[in-house]
Design an enzyme around this catalytic site. Structure first.
Site, PDB file in Angstrom:
ATOM      1  N   GLU A 199     -18.575  -6.563  -6.812  1.00 44.23           N
ATOM      2  CA  GLU A 199     -17.137  -4.935  -6.951  1.00 44.23           C
ATOM      3  C   GLU A 199     -17.857  -4.122  -8.044  1.00 44.23           C
ATOM      4  OE1 GLU A 199     -14.931  -4.813  -5.363  1.00 44.23           O
ATOM      5  OE2 GLU A 199     -14.237  -6.814  -5.633  1.00 44.23           O
ATOM      6  N   HIS A 200     -18.102  -2.906  -7.181  1.00 46.12           N
ATOM      7  CA  HIS A 200     -18.199  -1.309  -7.963  1.00 46.12           C
ATOM      8  C   HIS A 200     -19.006  -1.526  -8.279  1.00 46.12           C
ATOM      9  CE1 HIS A 200     -14.373  -0.072  -9.475  1.00 46.12           C
ATOM     10  NE2 HIS A 200     -13.622  -1.600  -9.594  1.00 46.12           N
ATOM     11  N   THR A 201     -20.039  -1.955  -7.459  1.00 49.64           N
ATOM     12  CA  THR A 201     -21.297  -1.411  -6.572  1.00 49.64           C
ATOM     13  C   THR A 201     -22.315  -0.994  -5.352  1.00 49.64           C
ATOM     14  OG1 THR A 201     -22.120  -3.990  -5.548  1.00 49.64           O
ATOM     15  CG2 THR A 201     -22.169  -3.723  -7.509  1.00 49.64           C
ATOM     16  N   ASP A 202     -20.993  -0.694  -4.821  1.00 47.72           N
ATOM     17  CA  ASP A 202     -20.984   0.369  -3.480  1.00 47.72           C
ATOM     18  C   ASP A 202     -21.318   1.573  -3.856  1.00 47.72           C
ATOM     19  OD1 ASP A 202     -18.539   1.444  -4.243  1.00 47.72           O
ATOM     20  OD2 ASP A 202     -17.745   0.786  -1.519  1.00 47.72           O
ATOM     21  N   GLY A 254      -2.223  -0.987  -0.963  1.00 48.10           N
ATOM     22  CA  GLY A 254      -2.780  -0.735  -2.149  1.00 48.10           C
ATOM     23  C   GLY A 254      -2.966  -2.234  -2.939  1.00 48.10           C
ATOM     24  N   SER A 284      -8.063  -2.802   1.097  1.00 47.30           N
ATOM     25  CA  SER A 284      -8.831  -2.082   1.924  1.00 47.30           C
ATOM     26  C   SER A 284      -7.482  -1.543   3.026  1.00 47.30           C
ATOM     27  CB  SER A 284      -9.914  -1.976   2.637  1.00 47.30           C
ATOM     28  OG  SER A 284      -9.996  -0.912   2.543  1.00 47.30           O
ATOM     29  N   GLU A 308     -11.451   9.743   3.729  1.00 48.94           N
ATOM     30  CA  GLU A 308     -11.240   9.810   1.873  1.00 48.94           C
ATOM     31  C   GLU A 308     -11.898  10.325   1.252  1.00 48.94           C
ATOM     32  OE1 GLU A 308     -10.068   5.416   2.017  1.00 48.94           O
ATOM     33  OE2 GLU A 308      -9.859   5.463  -0.364  1.00 48.94           O
ATOM     34  N   ASP A 355     -16.194  -0.245   2.230  1.00 52.41           N
ATOM     35  CA  ASP A 355     -14.753  -0.195   2.950  1.00 52.41           C
ATOM     36  C   ASP A 355     -14.813  -0.217   4.607  1.00 52.41           C
ATOM     37  OD1 ASP A 355     -13.759  -1.710   0.643  1.00 52.41           O
ATOM     38  OD2 ASP A 355     -11.528   0.105   0.075  1.00 52.41           O
ATOM     39  N   TYR A 378     -10.914   4.564 -11.372  1.00 48.94           N
ATOM     40  CA  TYR A 378     -11.797   4.700 -10.217  1.00 48.94           C
ATOM     41  C   TYR A 378     -12.685   6.029 -10.475  1.00 48.94           C
ATOM     42  CZ  TYR A 378     -14.180   3.942  -6.458  1.00 48.94           C
ATOM     43  OH  TYR A 378     -15.066   3.201  -5.003  1.00 48.94           O
TER      44      TYR A 378
HETATM   45  P1  ADP Z   1      -5.824  -0.032  -0.376  1.00 50.63           P
HETATM   46  O1  ADP Z   1      -6.774   0.645   0.684  1.00 50.63           O
HETATM   47  O2  ADP Z   1      -7.029  -1.428  -1.431  1.00 50.63           O
HETATM   48  O3  ADP Z   1      -4.879  -0.955   0.225  1.00 50.63           O
HETATM   49  P2  ADP Z   1      -5.393   2.132  -1.403  1.00 50.63           P
HETATM   50  O4  ADP Z   1      -4.403   2.927  -2.185  1.00 50.63           O
HETATM   51  O5  ADP Z   1      -6.886   2.789  -0.989  1.00 50.63           O
HETATM   52  O6  ADP Z   1      -5.477   0.837  -1.877  1.00 50.63           O
HETATM   53  O7  ADP Z   1      -4.605   3.077   0.458  1.00 50.63           O
HETATM   54  C1  ADP Z   1      -3.575   2.997   0.603  1.00 50.63           C
HETATM   55  C2  ADP Z   1      -2.803   3.367   1.222  1.00 50.63           C
HETATM   56  O8  ADP Z   1      -3.228   3.995   2.277  1.00 50.63           O
HETATM   57  C3  ADP Z   1      -1.504   4.010   0.943  1.00 50.63           C
HETATM   58  O9  ADP Z   1      -0.756   4.198  -0.543  1.00 50.63           O
HETATM   59  C4  ADP Z   1      -1.150   4.628   2.167  1.00 50.63           C
HETATM   60  O10 ADP Z   1      -0.772   6.164   1.984  1.00 50.63           O
HETATM   61  C5  ADP Z   1      -2.053   4.475   3.257  1.00 50.63           C
HETATM   62  N1  ADP Z   1      -1.830   3.161   4.426  1.00 50.63           N
HETATM   63  C6  ADP Z   1      -2.230   2.564   4.067  1.00 50.63           C
HETATM   64  N2  ADP Z   1      -1.470   1.813   5.662  1.00 50.63           N
HETATM   65  C7  ADP Z   1      -0.709   2.263   6.000  1.00 50.63           C
HETATM   66  C8  ADP Z   1       0.295   2.201   6.966  1.00 50.63           C
HETATM   67  N3  ADP Z   1       0.143   1.038   8.021  1.00 50.63           N
HETATM   68  N4  ADP Z   1       1.119   3.291   6.947  1.00 50.63           N
HETATM   69  C9  ADP Z   1       1.494   4.503   6.327  1.00 50.63           C
HETATM   70  N5  ADP Z   1       0.173   4.190   5.154  1.00 50.63           N
HETATM   71  C10 ADP Z   1      -0.901   3.521   5.405  1.00 50.63           C
HETATM   72 MG    MG Z   2      -8.056   1.352   0.106  1.00 50.89          MG
END
Ligand code: ADP
Ligand code: MG
Length: 382
Positions: A29-32, A118, A122, A154, A166, A215
């Protein structure tokens, strides 16, 4: 999905559907972003993008999860600026495609996802990769380029200085296998996990505000650690380039906080190799112990855990059939991943949900982590 698509956009002529999975990282984790190793699995949880060309020169993107539809003139897309909302993920991908010389085509897109947002599984990379495939609509792109292009989206457009893990696992996932990724060479090997174990993710259902800014802080702290390492090892380009023993010789000269951040990264990179080695020997207790070491390092040295994650790990470790448990993903909420005997899963789920609810008054969602295939077009639309 076809019926809903037709209802929303009037026509489903030329519709294609693309799938990209979320992931759980077993260790590393946090190595990439430190050019080290990671060991994720792609999940059954995935994002699907249905896409069809349109004849009116627009780009339309609808998210079922958000129940929101946005529309742009195709010619305007390349000039869009980040809107600090969910559309930044697909639009960032569109920008990177254009930058790579792959023109956009007028299209209607419909997004459906089973990856919780969130939660450290991922959903963001699943959205980027499935959107990229939808924009490509069958035009070829090398898989590694696909992963790198989505990472750039991203980093450059969403503004998150993420590593490659991811997007890479979403592209290169494989059924029944974990994937050990070398984040420097960008090569990988498939790791067949021993029989008699399974992994489950437990969701804290929280994401603390700190997640994004912390992060970015960690990325900078690691750069500071590398600068310190270079005093003694001038060739080091990243924390990947020193062993834990070498790092220990420079750590006393570093600020205490930077020394702890660096120690997490160098020991965590070593743990990935040790975990894969223990896995090949079928040494389940060694694998579990490495997961717990990883969590403690993230908790105390890297300081990206939180009370909810620590509670889930500590509770899991007291339960029958559990070998190890740790936070997975960036931290400050999201999920833990627990390695346990398959027959212990039903009682584990009941016990951990009850304990978490008693402590935090929230029912945690629990997901099986069955290693699944990486991103591809869904051919069977029935
Ligand atoms: P994780 O990747 O761990 O789920 P992130 O904060 O990196 O968390 O990414 C989450 C964000 O990705 C959400 O806040 C949204 O902006 C976007 N997202 C992910 N899936 C969807 C979806 N099905 N519809 C709209 N936005 C999405
Ligand atoms: Mg993410």
């Amino acid at each position: 999905m076809i019926e809903l698509f037709r209802e929303r956009f009037g026509s489903a002529e030329g519709l294609r559907v693309f799938r990209a999975p979320g992931r759980t990282n077993l260790i590393g984790e946090h190595t990439d972003y430190n050019m080290g190793f990671v060991l994720p699995v792609a999940l059954d949880l995935a994002t699907f993008v249905a896409a069809a060309p349109n004849a009116d020169g627009k780009l339309r993107i609808y998210s079922e999860q958000r129940n929101e539809l946005l529309e742009w003139d195709l010619a305007a897309v390349a000039g869009l600026k980040p809107a600090h909302q969910w559309t930044d993920y697909p639009i960032g991908v569109a920008h990177e495609l254009v930058a790579a010389g792959i023109p956009l085509q007028p299209a209607n897109l419909m997004i459906r996802s089973t990856v919780p947002e969130g939660s450290g599984l991922s959903s963001s990379a699943a959205l980027e990769v499935s959107s990229a495939l939808a924009f490509l609509a069958g035009r070829p792109l090398d898989p590694l380029e696909l992963a790198r292009l989505c990472q750039r989206a991203e980093r450059n457009y969403v503004g998150m200085p993420c590593g490659i893990m991811d997007q890479y696992i979403s592209v290169f996932g494989r059924q029944h296998s974990a994937v050990e990724i070398d984040c420097r060479s960008l090569g990988h090997r498939y790791v067949t996990l021993p029989a008699g174990i399974t992994f489950v993710a437990v969701n804290t259902m929280v994401k603390h505000e700190l997640a994004g800014s912390a992060y970015k802080d960690r990325v900078q702290e690691c750069a500071a650690a590398v600068a310190g390492v270079r005093q003694k090892f001038p060739d080091a380009q990243s924390l990947r380039d020193v062993t834990p023993a070498q790092f220990a010789t420079v750590a006393p000269a570093l600020p205490e906080l930077i020394a702890r951040r660096g120690r997490h990264v160098v020991t965590e990179i070593a743990r990935v190799g040790q975990f894969v080695e223990a896995s090949s020997r079928g040494d389940l207790s060694a694998m579990g112990a490495l997961m717990v070491q990883s969590h403690r390092s993230l908790q105390h040295d890297y300081e990206v855990s939180c009370a909810e994650l620590d509670f889930l790990v500590d509770t899991a470790l007291k339960l029958e059939g559990v070998f190890g448990s740790r936070m997975t993903g960036g931290g400050f909420g999201g999920c833990t991943v627990t390695m346990l005997r398959p027959d212990a899963v039903p009682a584990f789920k009941d016990a951990i949900a009850a304990a978490y609810h008693k402590q935090f008054a929230v029912i945690p969602a629990i997901y099986p982590c069955n290693p699944s295939e990486g991103a591809a077009e869904v051919k069977d639309l029935s």
